[in-house]
Design a protein around this motif. Structure first.
Motif, short mmCIF file in Angstrom:
data_model
loop_
_atom_site.label_atom_id
_atom_site.label_comp_id
_atom_site.label_asym_id
_atom_site.label_seq_id
_atom_site.Cartn_x
_atom_site.Cartn_y
_atom_site.Cartn_z
N PRO A 1 55.76 -41.23 67.70
CA PRO A 1 55.44 -41.63 69.14
C PRO A 1 54.14 -41.39 69.59
O PRO A 1 53.59 -40.03 69.14
CB PRO A 1 56.56 -41.07 70.11
CG PRO A 1 57.17 -39.81 69.38
CD PRO A 1 56.97 -40.36 67.93
N VAL B 1 59.54 -45.17 68.77
CA VAL B 1 58.57 -44.53 69.21
C VAL B 1 58.33 -45.11 70.67
O VAL B 1 57.38 -44.55 71.41
CB VAL B 1 57.52 -44.65 67.99
CG1 VAL B 1 57.86 -44.14 66.82
CG2 VAL B 1 56.90 -46.29 68.08
N VAL C 1 57.36 -45.86 74.52
CA VAL C 1 57.79 -45.25 75.75
C VAL C 1 57.42 -46.43 76.82
O VAL C 1 58.14 -46.21 78.06
CB VAL C 1 57.15 -43.99 75.80
CG1 VAL C 1 55.65 -44.33 75.74
CG2 VAL C 1 57.65 -43.38 77.15
N SER D 1 62.12 -41.02 73.18
CA SER D 1 60.61 -41.12 73.81
C SER D 1 60.33 -40.60 75.25
O SER D 1 59.58 -40.15 75.48
CB SER D 1 60.21 -42.42 73.47
OG SER D 1 60.77 -43.38 74.31
N SER E 1 59.88 -34.98 68.65
CA SER E 1 58.97 -36.06 68.21
C SER E 1 59.15 -36.24 66.73
O SER E 1 58.99 -36.96 66.05
CB SER E 1 57.63 -35.54 68.33
OG SER E 1 57.35 -35.58 69.58
#
Length: 584
Positions: free
Chosen positions: A133, A516, A518, A533, A552
Protein backbone atom coordinates in the motif's frame (compact mmCIF):
# COMPACT_ATOMS: atom_id res chain seq x y z
CA UNK A 1 -3.56 0.31 -24.45
CA UNK A 2 -6.04 -0.12 -27.24
CA UNK A 3 -8.23 2.81 -28.09
CA UNK A 4 -11.20 0.97 -29.52
CA UNK A 5 -12.52 -2.46 -30.33
CA UNK A 6 -11.69 -4.11 -33.57
CA UNK A 7 -14.10 -3.39 -36.41
CA UNK A 8 -14.36 -7.06 -37.26
CA UNK A 9 -15.54 -9.17 -34.33
CA UNK A 10 -16.59 -12.78 -34.20
CA UNK A 11 -20.16 -13.95 -33.58
CA UNK A 12 -21.13 -15.29 -30.21
CA UNK A 13 -22.44 -18.78 -30.02
CA UNK A 14 -26.10 -19.17 -30.69
CA UNK A 15 -28.68 -20.04 -28.12
CA UNK A 16 -29.60 -22.97 -30.32
CA UNK A 17 -27.24 -24.26 -32.99
CA UNK A 18 -28.48 -25.74 -36.21
CA UNK A 19 -28.90 -29.17 -34.64
CA UNK A 20 -30.77 -27.67 -31.70
CA UNK A 21 -28.09 -27.94 -29.04
CA UNK A 22 -27.99 -25.13 -26.50
CA UNK A 23 -25.23 -22.54 -26.68
CA UNK A 24 -23.98 -19.80 -24.40
CA UNK A 25 -25.45 -16.99 -26.54
CA UNK A 26 -26.97 -16.59 -29.99
CA UNK A 27 -24.71 -15.46 -32.83
CA UNK A 28 -26.15 -11.96 -32.86
CA UNK A 29 -29.73 -12.86 -33.87
CA UNK A 30 -32.84 -12.82 -31.71
CA UNK A 31 -33.90 -11.55 -28.32
CA UNK A 32 -31.53 -13.58 -26.06
CA UNK A 33 -28.46 -11.69 -27.29
CA UNK A 34 -30.33 -8.40 -26.94
CA UNK A 35 -31.16 -9.26 -23.35
CA UNK A 36 -27.56 -10.23 -22.63
CA UNK A 37 -26.16 -7.02 -24.08
CA UNK A 38 -28.81 -4.90 -22.39
CA UNK A 39 -28.04 -6.62 -19.07
CA UNK A 40 -24.34 -5.79 -19.54
CA UNK A 41 -25.13 -2.17 -20.36
CA UNK A 42 -27.54 -1.91 -17.42
CA UNK A 43 -24.94 -3.38 -15.03
CA UNK A 44 -22.26 -0.93 -16.18
CA UNK A 45 -24.74 1.93 -15.93
CA UNK A 46 -25.81 1.02 -12.39
CA UNK A 47 -22.26 0.42 -11.18
CA UNK A 48 -20.60 3.41 -12.85
CA UNK A 49 -22.79 5.94 -14.65
CA UNK A 50 -25.55 6.48 -12.09
CA UNK A 51 -23.17 6.90 -9.11
CA UNK A 52 -21.20 9.50 -11.08
CA UNK A 53 -24.42 11.33 -11.94
CA UNK A 54 -25.38 11.36 -8.26
CA UNK A 55 -21.94 12.77 -7.43
CA UNK A 56 -22.37 15.49 -10.07
CA UNK A 57 -25.86 16.27 -8.77
CA UNK A 58 -24.66 16.53 -5.16
CA UNK A 59 -22.23 19.29 -6.12
CA UNK A 60 -25.20 21.53 -7.00
CA UNK A 61 -27.08 20.99 -3.72
CA UNK A 62 -26.60 22.59 -0.31
CA UNK A 63 -26.17 20.65 2.93
CA UNK A 64 -29.93 20.53 3.48
CA UNK A 65 -30.56 19.03 0.04
CA UNK A 66 -31.84 22.24 -1.55
CA UNK A 67 -30.73 23.54 -4.92
CA UNK A 68 -27.55 25.60 -4.68
CA UNK A 69 -26.62 26.02 -8.34
CA UNK A 70 -23.01 27.07 -8.78
CA UNK A 71 -22.72 28.43 -5.25
CA UNK A 72 -20.59 25.50 -4.08
CA UNK A 73 -18.16 25.94 -6.95
CA UNK A 74 -17.97 29.68 -6.29
CA UNK A 75 -17.27 28.97 -2.63
CA UNK A 76 -14.58 26.46 -3.55
CA UNK A 77 -12.70 28.70 -5.97
CA UNK A 78 -13.20 31.63 -3.61
CA UNK A 79 -11.51 29.82 -0.72
CA UNK A 80 -7.78 30.47 -0.87
CA UNK A 81 -6.94 27.31 1.09
CA UNK A 82 -8.88 25.03 -1.25
CA UNK A 83 -7.41 26.62 -4.37
CA UNK A 84 -3.98 26.25 -2.78
CA UNK A 85 -4.65 22.52 -2.42
CA UNK A 86 -5.29 22.36 -6.15
CA UNK A 87 -2.02 24.14 -6.86
CA UNK A 88 -0.18 21.90 -4.39
CA UNK A 89 -1.55 18.80 -6.12
CA UNK A 90 -0.40 20.10 -9.51
CA UNK A 91 3.08 20.85 -8.14
CA UNK A 92 3.41 17.41 -6.56
CA UNK A 93 2.21 15.61 -9.70
CA UNK A 94 4.48 17.60 -12.00
CA UNK A 95 7.55 17.06 -9.82
CA UNK A 96 6.75 13.36 -9.39
CA UNK A 97 6.43 12.88 -13.14
CA UNK A 98 9.63 14.81 -13.85
CA UNK A 99 11.57 12.53 -11.46
CA UNK A 100 9.90 9.14 -11.88
CA UNK A 101 9.82 8.94 -15.69
CA UNK A 102 13.58 9.56 -16.29
CA UNK A 103 14.46 7.15 -13.46
CA UNK A 104 12.15 4.49 -14.89
CA UNK A 105 13.46 5.07 -18.43
CA UNK A 106 17.02 4.53 -17.23
CA UNK A 107 16.20 1.20 -15.59
CA UNK A 108 14.04 0.08 -18.54
CA UNK A 109 16.98 0.85 -20.83
CA UNK A 110 19.27 -1.22 -18.60
CA UNK A 111 16.88 -4.18 -18.72
CA UNK A 112 16.07 -4.03 -22.45
CA UNK A 113 19.22 -2.68 -24.08
CA UNK A 114 22.12 -4.20 -22.11
CA UNK A 115 23.29 -7.78 -21.57
CA UNK A 116 23.99 -7.61 -17.84
CA UNK A 117 23.29 -10.58 -15.56
CA UNK A 118 20.48 -10.79 -13.03
CA UNK A 119 17.83 -8.90 -15.00
CA UNK A 120 14.99 -10.95 -13.51
CA UNK A 121 16.05 -10.11 -9.95
CA UNK A 122 16.47 -6.42 -10.79
CA UNK A 123 13.06 -6.27 -12.45
CA UNK A 124 11.44 -8.07 -9.52
CA UNK A 125 12.89 -5.58 -7.03
CA UNK A 126 11.83 -2.64 -9.20
CA UNK A 127 8.23 -3.91 -9.15
CA UNK A 128 8.18 -4.60 -5.40
CA UNK A 129 6.44 -1.28 -4.49
CA UNK A 130 3.42 -2.43 -6.53
CA UNK A 131 2.63 -5.04 -3.89
CA UNK A 132 2.58 -2.65 -0.93
CA UNK A 133 0.00 0.00 0.00
CA UNK A 134 1.17 3.54 -0.70
CA UNK A 135 1.05 4.26 3.04
CA UNK A 136 3.97 1.84 3.43
CA UNK A 137 6.18 4.14 1.35
CA UNK A 138 5.34 7.00 3.68
CA UNK A 139 6.08 4.86 6.72
CA UNK A 140 9.44 3.87 5.23
CA UNK A 141 10.37 7.51 4.76
CA UNK A 142 9.29 8.24 8.34
CA UNK A 143 11.61 5.55 9.67
CA UNK A 144 14.45 6.85 7.50
CA UNK A 145 14.02 10.63 7.62
CA UNK A 146 11.58 11.25 10.47
CA UNK A 147 12.54 12.86 13.76
CA UNK A 148 14.02 9.55 14.95
CA UNK A 149 14.90 8.16 11.52
CA UNK A 150 18.02 6.27 10.54
CA UNK A 151 19.45 9.04 8.39
CA UNK A 152 18.20 11.97 10.44
CA UNK A 153 19.98 10.56 13.53
CA UNK A 154 23.11 9.45 11.68
CA UNK A 155 22.19 5.80 12.25
CA UNK A 156 21.54 6.59 15.94
CA UNK A 157 24.83 8.43 16.35
CA UNK A 158 27.05 5.83 14.68
CA UNK A 159 27.84 8.09 11.71
CA UNK A 160 29.56 11.46 12.18
CA UNK A 161 26.86 13.24 10.17
CA UNK A 162 23.07 13.51 9.99
CA UNK A 163 20.94 13.72 6.86
CA UNK A 164 17.71 15.60 7.44
CA UNK A 165 15.05 16.57 4.92
CA UNK A 166 11.73 18.43 5.34
CA UNK A 167 9.85 15.14 5.25
CA UNK A 168 6.36 16.13 6.38
CA UNK A 169 5.04 18.17 3.49
CA UNK A 170 5.74 18.59 -0.20
CA UNK A 171 9.10 16.82 -0.18
CA UNK A 172 7.80 13.72 1.58
CA UNK A 173 4.77 13.46 -0.68
CA UNK A 174 6.88 13.78 -3.83
CA UNK A 175 9.36 11.10 -2.72
CA UNK A 176 6.50 8.76 -1.77
CA UNK A 177 4.75 9.34 -5.08
CA UNK A 178 7.97 8.70 -7.01
CA UNK A 179 8.27 5.34 -5.23
CA UNK A 180 4.60 4.63 -6.02
CA UNK A 181 4.63 5.61 -9.70
CA UNK A 182 8.12 4.38 -10.63
CA UNK A 183 7.09 0.71 -11.20
CA UNK A 184 4.13 1.77 -13.35
CA UNK A 185 6.31 3.90 -15.61
CA UNK A 186 8.99 1.19 -15.67
CA UNK A 187 6.53 -1.40 -17.00
CA UNK A 188 5.29 0.91 -19.75
CA UNK A 189 8.79 1.88 -20.82
CA UNK A 190 9.98 -1.73 -20.76
CA UNK A 191 7.19 -2.55 -23.19
CA UNK A 192 8.30 0.32 -25.44
CA UNK A 193 12.02 -0.45 -25.31
CA UNK A 194 11.51 -4.21 -25.48
CA UNK A 195 10.77 -4.16 -29.20
CA UNK A 196 12.93 -2.50 -31.83
CA UNK A 197 13.97 -2.94 -35.45
CA UNK A 198 17.71 -3.50 -35.60
CA UNK A 199 17.76 -2.45 -39.28
CA UNK A 200 17.19 1.16 -38.20
CA UNK A 201 20.27 1.07 -36.00
CA UNK A 202 22.34 -0.57 -38.73
CA UNK A 203 21.26 2.13 -41.18
CA UNK A 204 22.16 4.85 -38.68
CA UNK A 205 25.60 3.30 -38.15
CA UNK A 206 26.22 3.05 -41.89
CA UNK A 207 25.54 6.78 -42.10
CA UNK A 208 28.15 7.46 -39.42
CA UNK A 209 25.80 8.25 -36.55
CA UNK A 210 27.30 8.09 -33.08
CA UNK A 211 25.70 6.62 -29.96
CA UNK A 212 24.04 9.83 -28.86
CA UNK A 213 22.68 10.58 -32.32
CA UNK A 214 21.29 7.04 -32.66
CA UNK A 215 19.65 7.46 -29.29
CA UNK A 216 18.17 10.81 -30.29
CA UNK A 217 17.06 9.91 -33.83
CA UNK A 218 16.16 6.21 -33.52
CA UNK A 219 15.53 5.17 -29.90
CA UNK A 220 13.55 8.17 -28.66
CA UNK A 221 11.20 8.41 -31.70
CA UNK A 222 10.47 4.69 -31.38
CA UNK A 223 9.45 5.00 -27.71
CA UNK A 224 7.87 8.45 -27.73
CA UNK A 225 4.38 7.07 -27.24
CA UNK A 226 5.55 4.89 -24.37
CA UNK A 227 7.17 7.96 -22.82
CA UNK A 228 3.98 9.98 -23.20
CA UNK A 229 2.00 7.11 -21.71
CA UNK A 230 4.38 6.93 -18.75
CA UNK A 231 4.09 10.69 -18.22
CA UNK A 232 0.29 10.51 -18.25
CA UNK A 233 0.17 7.53 -15.88
CA UNK A 234 2.62 9.08 -13.39
CA UNK A 235 0.85 12.43 -13.39
CA UNK A 236 -2.60 10.89 -12.97
CA UNK A 237 -1.61 8.44 -10.23
CA UNK A 238 0.22 11.06 -8.19
CA UNK A 239 -2.58 13.60 -8.74
CA UNK A 240 -5.23 11.27 -7.31
CA UNK A 241 -3.31 9.30 -4.65
CA UNK A 242 -4.53 9.47 -1.07
CA UNK A 243 -2.29 7.15 0.95
CA UNK A 244 1.07 8.93 0.75
CA UNK A 245 -0.27 12.47 1.44
CA UNK A 246 -2.23 11.10 4.40
CA UNK A 247 0.92 9.66 6.03
CA UNK A 248 3.62 12.26 5.24
CA UNK A 249 1.60 15.24 4.01
CA UNK A 250 1.64 17.11 7.28
CA UNK A 251 -0.01 20.51 6.79
CA UNK A 252 0.60 20.42 3.02
CA UNK A 253 -2.93 19.89 1.73
CA UNK A 254 -3.73 18.24 -1.59
CA UNK A 255 -7.06 17.48 -3.25
CA UNK A 256 -7.19 13.86 -2.10
CA UNK A 257 -6.84 14.78 1.56
CA UNK A 258 -9.24 17.71 1.10
CA UNK A 259 -11.99 15.32 0.03
CA UNK A 260 -11.37 13.22 3.13
CA UNK A 261 -11.49 16.27 5.39
CA UNK A 262 -14.65 17.64 3.78
CA UNK A 263 -16.56 14.36 3.90
CA UNK A 264 -15.25 12.65 7.07
CA UNK A 265 -14.06 15.63 9.09
CA UNK A 266 -16.66 18.29 8.32
CA UNK A 267 -19.50 16.15 6.92
CA UNK A 268 -19.76 18.70 4.10
CA UNK A 269 -21.00 16.35 1.39
CA UNK A 270 -21.71 18.99 -1.32
CA UNK A 271 -18.20 20.45 -1.00
CA UNK A 272 -16.76 16.94 -1.02
CA UNK A 273 -18.56 16.37 -4.34
CA UNK A 274 -17.13 19.62 -5.74
CA UNK A 275 -13.58 18.60 -4.77
CA UNK A 276 -14.23 15.16 -6.25
CA UNK A 277 -15.22 16.69 -9.57
CA UNK A 278 -12.16 18.95 -9.54
CA UNK A 279 -10.00 15.91 -8.77
CA UNK A 280 -11.50 13.91 -11.65
CA UNK A 281 -11.16 16.60 -14.35
CA UNK A 282 -7.35 16.35 -14.83
CA UNK A 283 -7.60 12.55 -14.77
CA UNK A 284 -10.28 12.64 -17.47
CA UNK A 285 -8.18 15.01 -19.57
CA UNK A 286 -5.18 12.71 -19.19
CA UNK A 287 -7.36 9.75 -20.15
CA UNK A 288 -8.56 11.54 -23.30
CA UNK A 289 -4.96 12.42 -24.18
CA UNK A 290 -3.92 8.80 -23.72
CA UNK A 291 -6.72 7.64 -26.02
CA UNK A 292 -5.65 10.18 -28.66
CA UNK A 293 -2.02 9.12 -28.38
CA UNK A 294 -2.97 5.45 -28.73
CA UNK A 295 -4.92 6.16 -31.92
CA UNK A 296 -2.01 8.03 -33.49
CA UNK A 297 0.57 5.46 -32.49
CA UNK A 298 2.41 3.89 -35.38
CA UNK A 299 4.05 0.49 -35.54
CA UNK A 300 7.83 0.62 -35.58
CA UNK A 301 8.07 -3.17 -35.78
CA UNK A 302 6.75 -5.08 -38.79
CA UNK A 303 6.89 -8.65 -40.03
CA UNK A 304 10.16 -7.82 -41.78
CA UNK A 305 11.78 -6.30 -38.72
CA UNK A 306 15.00 -7.71 -37.30
CA UNK A 307 15.19 -8.13 -33.50
CA UNK A 308 17.44 -5.68 -31.73
CA UNK A 309 20.93 -7.07 -31.24
CA UNK A 310 22.68 -6.10 -28.01
CA UNK A 311 26.37 -5.58 -28.61
CA UNK A 312 29.01 -6.28 -26.01
CA UNK A 313 30.18 -3.16 -24.20
CA UNK A 314 31.93 -3.46 -20.84
CA UNK A 315 31.80 0.23 -20.00
CA UNK A 316 28.07 0.40 -20.71
CA UNK A 317 27.45 -2.74 -18.67
CA UNK A 318 29.48 -1.37 -15.76
CA UNK A 319 27.36 1.80 -15.74
CA UNK A 320 24.22 -0.35 -16.01
CA UNK A 321 25.22 -2.43 -13.00
CA UNK A 322 25.85 0.72 -10.96
CA UNK A 323 22.51 2.28 -11.93
CA UNK A 324 20.49 -0.90 -11.41
CA UNK A 325 22.31 -1.53 -8.14
CA UNK A 326 21.39 1.91 -6.82
CA UNK A 327 17.72 1.43 -7.72
CA UNK A 328 17.67 -2.06 -6.19
CA UNK A 329 19.44 -0.82 -3.05
CA UNK A 330 16.91 2.01 -2.65
CA UNK A 331 13.95 -0.37 -2.92
CA UNK A 332 15.54 -2.84 -0.52
CA UNK A 333 16.35 -0.07 1.95
CA UNK A 334 12.78 1.24 1.93
CA UNK A 335 11.19 -2.19 2.20
CA UNK A 336 13.74 -3.55 4.64
CA UNK A 337 13.38 -0.56 6.97
CA UNK A 338 9.62 -1.09 7.33
CA UNK A 339 10.14 -4.84 7.78
CA UNK A 340 12.75 -4.18 10.48
CA UNK A 341 10.56 -1.63 12.25
CA UNK A 342 7.72 -4.14 12.36
CA UNK A 343 9.75 -6.62 14.42
CA UNK A 344 11.49 -4.37 16.97
CA UNK A 345 10.08 -3.33 20.34
CA UNK A 346 10.41 0.45 20.25
CA UNK A 347 11.96 2.30 17.33
CA UNK A 348 14.65 3.61 17.77
CA UNK A 349 15.10 3.20 21.53
CA UNK A 350 14.76 -0.57 21.86
CA UNK A 351 15.69 -2.52 18.72
CA UNK A 352 15.34 -5.95 20.31
CA UNK A 353 13.29 -8.50 18.37
CA UNK A 354 9.56 -9.00 19.01
CA UNK A 355 6.43 -10.28 17.26
CA UNK A 356 4.17 -8.12 19.44
CA UNK A 357 3.63 -5.55 16.69
CA UNK A 358 1.71 -8.19 14.74
CA UNK A 359 -0.77 -8.51 17.60
CA UNK A 360 -3.17 -5.74 16.64
CA UNK A 361 -5.50 -6.21 19.61
CA UNK A 362 -4.37 -3.09 21.45
CA UNK A 363 -3.76 -1.02 18.30
CA UNK A 364 -6.26 1.11 16.41
CA UNK A 365 -6.86 -1.82 14.06
CA UNK A 366 -8.74 -3.60 16.85
CA UNK A 367 -7.30 -7.04 16.13
CA UNK A 368 -6.55 -9.24 13.15
CA UNK A 369 -10.05 -8.83 11.71
CA UNK A 370 -9.19 -6.06 9.20
CA UNK A 371 -6.58 -8.26 7.53
CA UNK A 372 -9.01 -11.18 7.27
CA UNK A 373 -11.66 -8.83 5.89
CA UNK A 374 -9.24 -7.53 3.26
CA UNK A 375 -8.31 -11.06 2.19
CA UNK A 376 -11.99 -12.00 1.92
CA UNK A 377 -12.79 -8.82 -0.01
CA UNK A 378 -9.83 -9.36 -2.36
CA UNK A 379 -10.77 -12.98 -3.02
CA UNK A 380 -14.34 -12.02 -3.88
CA UNK A 381 -13.06 -9.16 -6.03
CA UNK A 382 -10.71 -11.51 -7.90
CA UNK A 383 -13.27 -14.27 -8.46
CA UNK A 384 -16.40 -12.22 -9.19
CA UNK A 385 -14.49 -9.52 -11.07
CA UNK A 386 -12.67 -11.96 -13.32
CA UNK A 387 -15.86 -13.83 -14.23
CA UNK A 388 -17.88 -10.67 -14.93
CA UNK A 389 -15.12 -8.81 -16.78
CA UNK A 390 -14.17 -11.76 -18.98
CA UNK A 391 -17.80 -12.50 -19.81
CA UNK A 392 -18.50 -8.85 -20.68
CA UNK A 393 -15.35 -8.67 -22.81
CA UNK A 394 -16.41 -11.89 -24.56
CA UNK A 395 -19.82 -10.44 -25.41
CA UNK A 396 -18.33 -7.18 -26.68
CA UNK A 397 -15.72 -8.92 -28.83
CA UNK A 398 -17.75 -11.83 -30.19
CA UNK A 399 -21.10 -10.28 -31.15
CA UNK A 400 -21.40 -8.97 -34.69
CA UNK A 401 -24.53 -6.86 -34.40
CA UNK A 402 -25.69 -4.08 -32.03
CA UNK A 403 -22.51 -2.09 -32.61
CA UNK A 404 -23.75 1.01 -30.77
CA UNK A 405 -24.49 -0.98 -27.62
CA UNK A 406 -21.13 -2.73 -27.77
CA UNK A 407 -19.22 0.50 -28.37
CA UNK A 408 -21.04 2.16 -25.47
CA UNK A 409 -20.22 -0.79 -23.25
CA UNK A 410 -16.57 -0.64 -24.37
CA UNK A 411 -16.36 3.07 -23.53
CA UNK A 412 -17.83 2.46 -20.08
CA UNK A 413 -15.39 -0.42 -19.61
CA UNK A 414 -12.30 1.75 -20.14
CA UNK A 415 -13.69 4.83 -18.38
CA UNK A 416 -12.73 3.67 -14.84
CA UNK A 417 -9.11 4.00 -15.92
CA UNK A 418 -9.62 7.78 -15.70
CA UNK A 419 -11.52 7.85 -12.40
CA UNK A 420 -9.72 8.26 -9.06
CA UNK A 421 -10.65 5.74 -6.40
CA UNK A 422 -11.79 8.53 -4.09
CA UNK A 423 -14.27 9.71 -6.72
CA UNK A 424 -15.68 6.21 -7.14
CA UNK A 425 -15.99 5.73 -3.40
CA UNK A 426 -17.59 9.13 -2.90
CA UNK A 427 -20.06 8.59 -5.74
CA UNK A 428 -21.08 5.27 -4.16
CA UNK A 429 -21.97 7.07 -0.93
CA UNK A 430 -24.37 9.38 -2.74
CA UNK A 431 -25.88 6.65 -4.90
CA UNK A 432 -26.14 3.56 -2.70
CA UNK A 433 -26.89 5.47 0.51
CA UNK A 434 -29.91 7.17 -1.07
CA UNK A 435 -33.04 5.88 0.72
CA UNK A 436 -35.04 5.60 -2.52
CA UNK A 437 -32.41 3.45 -4.21
CA UNK A 438 -33.56 -0.21 -4.39
CA UNK A 439 -29.87 -1.17 -4.04
CA UNK A 440 -29.62 0.69 -0.74
CA UNK A 441 -29.30 -2.64 1.12
CA UNK A 442 -25.75 -3.01 -0.29
CA UNK A 443 -24.46 0.04 1.58
CA UNK A 444 -22.14 -0.83 4.44
CA UNK A 445 -21.76 -4.47 3.37
CA UNK A 446 -18.89 -6.49 1.95
CA UNK A 447 -20.71 -6.53 -1.39
CA UNK A 448 -20.35 -2.78 -1.97
CA UNK A 449 -16.63 -2.96 -1.17
CA UNK A 450 -16.21 -5.74 -3.72
CA UNK A 451 -18.26 -3.84 -6.29
CA UNK A 452 -16.27 -0.63 -5.75
CA UNK A 453 -13.00 -2.50 -6.24
CA UNK A 454 -14.21 -4.26 -9.38
CA UNK A 455 -15.28 -0.95 -10.89
CA UNK A 456 -12.12 0.84 -9.75
CA UNK A 457 -9.80 -1.75 -11.33
CA UNK A 458 -12.12 -2.84 -14.16
CA UNK A 459 -10.30 -1.36 -17.16
CA UNK A 460 -6.92 -3.12 -17.08
CA UNK A 461 -8.37 -6.67 -16.73
CA UNK A 462 -10.94 -5.79 -19.39
CA UNK A 463 -8.22 -4.79 -21.85
CA UNK A 464 -6.28 -7.92 -20.93
CA UNK A 465 -9.33 -10.03 -21.75
CA UNK A 466 -10.10 -8.27 -25.04
CA UNK A 467 -6.46 -8.58 -26.13
CA UNK A 468 -6.50 -12.30 -25.39
CA UNK A 469 -9.79 -12.79 -27.26
CA UNK A 470 -8.58 -10.86 -30.31
CA UNK A 471 -5.47 -13.03 -30.54
CA UNK A 472 -7.59 -16.16 -30.78
CA UNK A 473 -7.88 -17.67 -34.26
CA UNK A 474 -11.40 -17.25 -35.64
CA UNK A 475 -11.10 -20.70 -37.20
CA UNK A 476 -11.97 -22.19 -33.82
CA UNK A 477 -15.44 -20.67 -34.05
CA UNK A 478 -15.81 -21.52 -37.74
CA UNK A 479 -14.87 -25.17 -37.22
CA UNK A 480 -17.19 -25.45 -34.22
CA UNK A 481 -20.10 -24.09 -36.26
CA UNK A 482 -19.34 -26.34 -39.24
CA UNK A 483 -19.29 -29.39 -36.93
CA UNK A 484 -22.47 -28.28 -35.13
CA UNK A 485 -20.63 -28.11 -31.83
CA UNK A 486 -22.44 -26.23 -29.11
CA UNK A 487 -21.06 -22.74 -28.55
CA UNK A 488 -21.27 -23.34 -24.84
CA UNK A 489 -18.97 -26.32 -25.28
CA UNK A 490 -16.65 -24.31 -27.53
CA UNK A 491 -16.51 -21.58 -24.90
CA UNK A 492 -15.49 -23.92 -22.09
CA UNK A 493 -13.36 -26.32 -24.15
CA UNK A 494 -11.60 -23.83 -26.45
CA UNK A 495 -11.99 -20.17 -25.46
CA UNK A 496 -11.45 -20.47 -21.72
CA UNK A 497 -8.44 -22.86 -21.87
CA UNK A 498 -6.68 -20.69 -24.46
CA UNK A 499 -7.43 -17.58 -22.37
CA UNK A 500 -6.54 -19.18 -19.04
CA UNK A 501 -3.17 -17.38 -18.60
CA UNK A 502 -4.93 -14.05 -19.23
CA UNK A 503 -7.79 -15.02 -16.89
CA UNK A 504 -5.36 -15.85 -14.08
CA UNK A 505 -3.46 -12.61 -14.72
CA UNK A 506 -6.73 -10.72 -14.35
CA UNK A 507 -7.51 -12.49 -11.07
CA UNK A 508 -4.07 -11.77 -9.60
CA UNK A 509 -4.24 -8.13 -10.70
CA UNK A 510 -7.62 -7.68 -9.03
CA UNK A 511 -6.53 -9.45 -5.84
CA UNK A 512 -3.29 -7.51 -5.39
CA UNK A 513 -4.86 -4.12 -6.07
CA UNK A 514 -7.85 -4.82 -3.83
CA UNK A 515 -5.45 -5.65 -0.99
CA UNK A 516 -3.46 -2.41 -1.28
CA UNK A 517 -6.18 0.10 -2.19
CA UNK A 518 -7.45 2.60 0.33
CA UNK A 519 -8.94 5.39 -1.77
CA UNK A 520 -11.89 3.43 -3.21
CA UNK A 521 -12.97 1.98 0.15
CA UNK A 522 -12.09 4.68 2.68
CA UNK A 523 -15.69 6.01 2.61
CA UNK A 524 -17.52 2.69 2.24
CA UNK A 525 -16.44 0.23 4.92
CA UNK A 526 -18.85 -0.47 7.74
CA UNK A 527 -18.08 -0.41 11.46
CA UNK A 528 -17.91 -4.21 11.51
CA UNK A 529 -16.01 -4.54 8.19
CA UNK A 530 -12.76 -2.70 8.75
CA UNK A 531 -10.04 -3.28 6.18
CA UNK A 532 -6.26 -3.66 6.49
CA UNK A 533 -5.39 -0.68 4.30
CA UNK A 534 -7.80 1.56 6.21
CA UNK A 535 -6.46 0.18 9.49
CA UNK A 536 -2.96 1.34 8.48
CA UNK A 537 -4.29 4.89 8.10
CA UNK A 538 -6.10 4.71 11.44
CA UNK A 539 -3.09 3.25 13.26
CA UNK A 540 -0.77 5.89 11.83
CA UNK A 541 -3.21 8.62 12.95
CA UNK A 542 -3.31 7.09 16.44
CA UNK A 543 0.48 6.92 16.67
CA UNK A 544 0.62 3.12 16.37
CA UNK A 545 3.35 3.33 13.76
CA UNK A 546 4.94 -0.06 14.43
CA UNK A 547 1.64 -2.00 14.12
CA UNK A 548 0.92 0.03 10.96
CA UNK A 549 4.28 -1.11 9.58
CA UNK A 550 3.46 -4.71 10.58
CA UNK A 551 0.12 -4.58 8.75
CA UNK A 552 1.86 -3.14 5.67
CA UNK A 553 4.39 -5.97 5.74
CA UNK A 554 1.61 -8.56 5.95
CA UNK A 555 -0.13 -7.09 2.92
CA UNK A 556 3.08 -6.91 0.90
CA UNK A 557 4.12 -10.46 1.83
CA UNK A 558 0.73 -11.90 0.90
CA UNK A 559 0.75 -10.12 -2.46
CA UNK A 560 4.29 -11.27 -3.24
CA UNK A 561 3.35 -14.87 -2.39
CA UNK A 562 0.23 -14.70 -4.57
CA UNK A 563 2.23 -13.28 -7.47
CA UNK A 564 4.99 -15.88 -7.02
CA UNK A 565 2.43 -18.70 -7.05
CA UNK A 566 0.91 -17.23 -10.19
CA UNK A 567 4.27 -17.05 -11.96
CA UNK A 568 5.18 -20.60 -10.93
CA UNK A 569 1.81 -21.97 -12.00
CA UNK A 570 1.44 -20.15 -15.28
CA UNK A 571 4.93 -20.95 -16.53
CA UNK A 572 3.90 -24.58 -16.75
CA UNK A 573 0.41 -23.64 -17.91
CA UNK A 574 1.73 -21.56 -20.79
CA UNK A 575 3.81 -24.49 -22.02
CA UNK A 576 0.82 -26.83 -21.83
CA UNK A 577 -1.42 -24.29 -23.56
CA UNK A 578 1.09 -23.80 -26.37
CA UNK A 579 1.44 -27.57 -26.84
CA UNK A 580 -2.34 -28.02 -26.78
CA UNK A 581 -2.80 -25.25 -29.34
CA UNK A 582 -0.30 -26.93 -31.67
CA UNK A 583 -2.14 -30.23 -31.41
CA UNK A 584 -5.46 -28.58 -32.19
Amino acid sequence: MESKTADAVLPLSSGLTENGRAGILPSGRGWPIKLALLFMLAALTAALVLPLLFLFRQAFLDQTGGWAGLRNFAEYFGAASLVQSLMNTAVVSTATTAIAVPLAFGLAYVICRTDIKGKAAIKGLALLPLFAPTMMHGLALTYLFGHQGLFSTGFFGILPFEWRIPLYGKTGIIISEVIYTFPQAFLILCAGLGVADNRLYEAAESMGAGRFRKFRTVTLPAVKYALLGAVIICFTLSFTDFGAPKVVGGQYNVLATDIYKQVVGQQNMPMGAVVGIVLAVPALIAFAADRLIARRQQSYVTAKSVPYAIKANRLRNAAAYVYAGLIAAAVLLLTGTVALASVVKKWPYDLSFTWNNFDFTNAAAGGFGPFRNSVEMSLWTAVAGTVVIFLFAYWIEKVKRFRLVRQTAYFLSVLPLALPGLVIGLSYIYFFNHPDNPLHFLYGTMAILVLANIVHFYSVPFMTATTSLKMMDKEFDHVSESMNVSKLRTFFRITVPLSLPAVLEMAVYLFVNAMVTVSAVIFLYGADIKLASVAIVNMDDAGDTAPAAAMSVLIALLNVVVRALYEAGTSNLRRKTAAWQKRT
